[in-house]
Design a protein around this motif. Structure first.
Motif, PDB file in Angstrom:
ATOM      1  N   ARG A 128       0.843  -1.197   0.000  1.00 43.91           N
ATOM      2  CA  ARG A 128       0.000   0.000   0.000  1.00 43.91           C
ATOM      3  C   ARG A 128       0.883   1.254   0.000  1.00 43.91           C
ATOM      4  O   ARG A 128       2.096   1.153   0.253  1.00 43.91           O
ATOM      5  CB  ARG A 128      -0.940  -0.039   1.206  1.00 43.91           C
ATOM      6  N   ASN A 162       2.992   4.532   0.726  1.00 42.66           N
ATOM      7  CA  ASN A 162       3.745   5.112   1.841  1.00 42.66           C
ATOM      8  C   ASN A 162       4.483   4.120   2.741  1.00 42.66           C
ATOM      9  O   ASN A 162       5.005   4.519   3.775  1.00 42.66           O
ATOM     10  CB  ASN A 162       2.822   5.977   2.715  1.00 42.66           C
ATOM     11  N   LYS A 182       8.144   1.720  -0.633  1.00 43.07           N
ATOM     12  CA  LYS A 182       8.502   0.971  -1.849  1.00 43.07           C
ATOM     13  C   LYS A 182       9.546   1.716  -2.677  1.00 43.07           C
ATOM     14  O   LYS A 182      10.548   1.153  -3.086  1.00 43.07           O
ATOM     15  CB  LYS A 182       7.255   0.721  -2.710  1.00 43.07           C
ATOM     16  N   THR A 241       3.568   7.680  -6.401  1.00 42.58           N
ATOM     17  CA  THR A 241       4.248   6.841  -7.389  1.00 42.58           C
ATOM     18  C   THR A 241       3.185   6.258  -8.293  1.00 42.58           C
ATOM     19  O   THR A 241       2.636   5.208  -8.030  1.00 42.58           O
ATOM     20  CB  THR A 241       5.030   5.700  -6.718  1.00 42.58           C
ATOM     21  N   ASN A 267       9.377  -2.894   6.596  1.00 37.64           N
ATOM     22  CA  ASN A 267      10.254  -1.723   6.461  1.00 37.64           C
ATOM     23  C   ASN A 267      10.118  -0.790   7.661  1.00 37.64           C
ATOM     24  O   ASN A 267       9.214  -0.940   8.475  1.00 37.64           O
ATOM     25  CB  ASN A 267       9.886  -1.007   5.154  1.00 37.64           C
TER      26      ASN A 267
HETATM   27  P1  GDP Z   1       5.932   4.267  -1.241  1.00 32.84           P
HETATM   28  O1  GDP Z   1       4.686   5.084  -1.396  1.00 32.84           O
HETATM   29  O2  GDP Z   1       5.610   2.920  -0.715  1.00 32.84           O
HETATM   30  O3  GDP Z   1       6.756   4.232  -2.464  1.00 32.84           O
HETATM   31  O4  GDP Z   1       6.791   4.969  -0.056  1.00 32.84           O
HETATM   32  P2  GDP Z   1       8.033   5.942  -0.211  1.00 32.84           P
HETATM   33  O5  GDP Z   1       9.249   5.203  -0.550  1.00 32.84           O
HETATM   34  O6  GDP Z   1       7.631   7.089  -1.065  1.00 32.84           O
HETATM   35  O7  GDP Z   1       8.199   6.405   1.328  1.00 32.84           O
HETATM   36  C1  GDP Z   1       7.164   7.026   2.040  1.00 32.84           C
HETATM   37  C2  GDP Z   1       7.771   7.752   3.220  1.00 32.84           C
HETATM   38  O8  GDP Z   1       8.336   6.808   4.142  1.00 32.84           O
HETATM   39  C3  GDP Z   1       8.898   8.719   2.856  1.00 32.84           C
HETATM   40  O9  GDP Z   1       8.811   9.850   3.653  1.00 32.84           O
HETATM   41  C4  GDP Z   1      10.141   7.910   3.190  1.00 32.84           C
HETATM   42  O10 GDP Z   1      11.236   8.726   3.516  1.00 32.84           O
HETATM   43  C5  GDP Z   1       9.676   7.150   4.414  1.00 32.84           C
HETATM   44  N1  GDP Z   1      10.457   5.912   4.595  1.00 32.84           N
HETATM   45  C6  GDP Z   1      10.708   4.962   3.676  1.00 32.84           C
HETATM   46  N2  GDP Z   1      11.465   3.968   4.214  1.00 32.84           N
HETATM   47  C7  GDP Z   1      11.689   4.315   5.497  1.00 32.84           C
HETATM   48  C8  GDP Z   1      12.429   3.689   6.569  1.00 32.84           C
HETATM   49  O11 GDP Z   1      13.025   2.623   6.451  1.00 32.84           O
HETATM   50  N3  GDP Z   1      12.428   4.338   7.761  1.00 32.84           N
HETATM   51  C9  GDP Z   1      11.783   5.518   7.946  1.00 32.84           C
HETATM   52  N4  GDP Z   1      11.841   6.068   9.157  1.00 32.84           N
HETATM   53  N5  GDP Z   1      11.101   6.129   6.960  1.00 32.84           N
HETATM   54  C10 GDP Z   1      11.047   5.548   5.742  1.00 32.84           C
END
Ligand code: GDP
Ligand code: ZN
Length: 453
Positions: free
Chosen positions: A226, A228, A231, A253, A332
């Protein structure tokens, strides 16, 4: 056989380009287009030595050149070979090739140099096929496996199995000729043991085929979950560069971004999918639809969850959607306080790894998990693996024949019946190494090669 010539370097500009000539008249042909500075002729120098000079045609001298001399049988093809290295412009190389053809060579067919090497006994068919793999290898694992194949590691394995079968067959023949002498080795216990050993070898070989294919082609991998959960951050970590847009707002994304990354030598063809959730935004909906079909078609899913939040209904729907696709639960954000219900995930996934995509921790565990789900952990790529479908099909035929022989033995059939099966298995293995193979098959193997190899 004709003396053949071709451009052996890529059909593009480069620092150096090589025209390779092979055959009885290789030195004669080269001697008509090349003159050395020292005045020495190729006939006057030993194998594995070179002359410096220039190349010319009817219109005059057109480049400097190093002519490397290889004498039969100590050359790649097993024939006399001359390699003319010039500057790597395509115009120059084509002009040089035309000059060689005017001097009596014929244009080589795709793979003809390697085909001659095979026909002259310089390598078996599996080694020739490895040459092809080596050229196209993208990752370290694939290159190591191809090199092992070229060195004959696969050939050795097949020969060992074949020798065992041949030994079994000759005992069987001895028994058939002199049944009253009671040749002890044919006592079905010993024969059965021998056949089971070969059966085991062939099974191992066949299970290695998947490894070979994975190393060569990569694994179609989807990073899903899902919005945030991280990914895109994971994707970027694996790719080592900014490929997807990472933001802290849910649902940005939208499209699929692809990249091939190496995780512990395994090439993963990665796609970061749009967040998997119900949405009314038509653009996002398109992305979601596409990612569902991607997940269903993938060979591996990295199912990402956010450990800092309790599991949501969307996460559970996503898990249900995974079906039979091999998947790893990637939990994660383990740098944050954990609030996720691990027991639910544990009940759904065999492989679970905890990472922080942001901090870059847990990659080694992820790598191990990938090897586990894809059953790659036990196979050493340098031990000789089956590469091509041709090899796989031949090994499968050999295994089927060995299975049949064992069955015949166990059901108390005549040893004649067993002999027929053993001979079938031997002929399948001879086909695998190319020692006994039809011209059609050989043609098919070399068809896929490029000209000049
Ligand atoms: P996606 O929507 O699944 O692609 O998620 P994103 O990669 O865009 O990340 C969403 C948010 O979670 C961003 O603000 C990232 O910096 C944060 N984030 C991703 N991985 C981590 C992690 O391992 N630790 C922390 N604390 N934040 C993370
Ligand atoms: Zn994203």
């Amino acid at each position: 056989m004709h003396t053949i010539a071709a451009i052996s370097t890529p059909q593009a500009s480069g620092g150096i380009g090589i025209v390779r000539i092979s055959g009885d008249n290789a030195r004669t042909v080269a001697g008509k287009v090349f003159s050395s500075v020292s005045g020495k002729k190729l006939d006057e120098i030993a194998g594995y030595t070179s002359l410096f000079g220039s190349v010319h045609d009817d219109e005059g001298t057109f480049d400097q050149c190093v002519a490397a001399n290889y004498r039969a049988p100590k050359s790649y093809t097993g024939e006399d070979v001359v390699e003319l290295s010039c500057h790597g412009g395509l115009y120059l190389l084509r002009r040089l090739l035309n000059a060689c053809i005017a001097a009596g060579a014929v244009l080589a067919q795709p793979g003809e140099f390697t085909r001659r090497a095979y026909l002259n006994g310089k390598m078996d068919l599996t080694q020739a096929e490895s040459v092809m793999e080596l050229i196209s290898a993208q990752g370290k694992g694939a290159a190591r496996a191809a090199r092992a194949g070229q060195e004959g590691r696969l050939h050795d394995k097949i020969c060992a199995a074949q020798e065992q079968l041949t030994a079994a067959a000759s005992h069987l023949a001895a028994w058939a000729d002199f049944p009253e002498e009671n040749v002890p080795e044919v006592e079905s216990g010993t024969l059965g043991t021998q056949l089971k050993e070969v059966q085991q070898k062939l099974r191992e070989l066949l299970s290695g085929f998947d490894t070979g294919r994975v190393l060569r082609e990569g694994v179609d991998t989807v990073i899903a979950g899902r919005p945030n959960v991280g990914k895109s951050t994971l994707m970027n970590l694996l790719a080592g560069c900014e490929k997807s847009i990472v933001t802290s707002y849910a649902g940005t994304t939208r499209d699929v971004v692809e990249d091939t990354v190496l995780l512990g030598g395994i090439p993963l063809r990665l796609a970061d999918t749009a967040g998997l959730r119900d949405t009314s935004d038509p653009v996002e909906q398109l992305g979601v639809l596409r990612s569902r079909s991607r997940v269903e078609a993938a060979q591996l899913v990295l199912a990402v969850f956010d450990s800092s939040e309790p599991l949501r209904e969307e996460d559970q729907q996503f898990i249900e959607m995974l079906g039979d696709t091999p998947a790893i639960a990637v939990i994660n954000k383990n740098d944050l306080q954990s609030r996720i219900d691990n027991s639910y995930i544990q009940s759904k996934f065999k492989q679970i790894v905890y990472i922080s995509a942001l901090q870059g921790s847990g990659l080694k565990e992820l790598q191990n998990a990938v090897q586990q789900v894809l059953h790659l952990q036990s196979i050493d790529p340098t031990s000789g693996v089956l590469f091509t479908q041709r090899q796989q099909a031949a090994a499968q035929r050999a295994l089927a024949a060995v299975n049949e022989a064992l069955e015949a033995l166990e059901n108390g059939m005549t040893l004649d019946a067993v002999t027929v099966c053993v001979e079938d298995a031997i002929s399948a293995l001879l086909e695998l190494t190319g020692e006994n193979v039809s011209e059609t098959v050989v043609n098919q193997v070399f068809e896929t090669f490029c000209v000049g190899k």
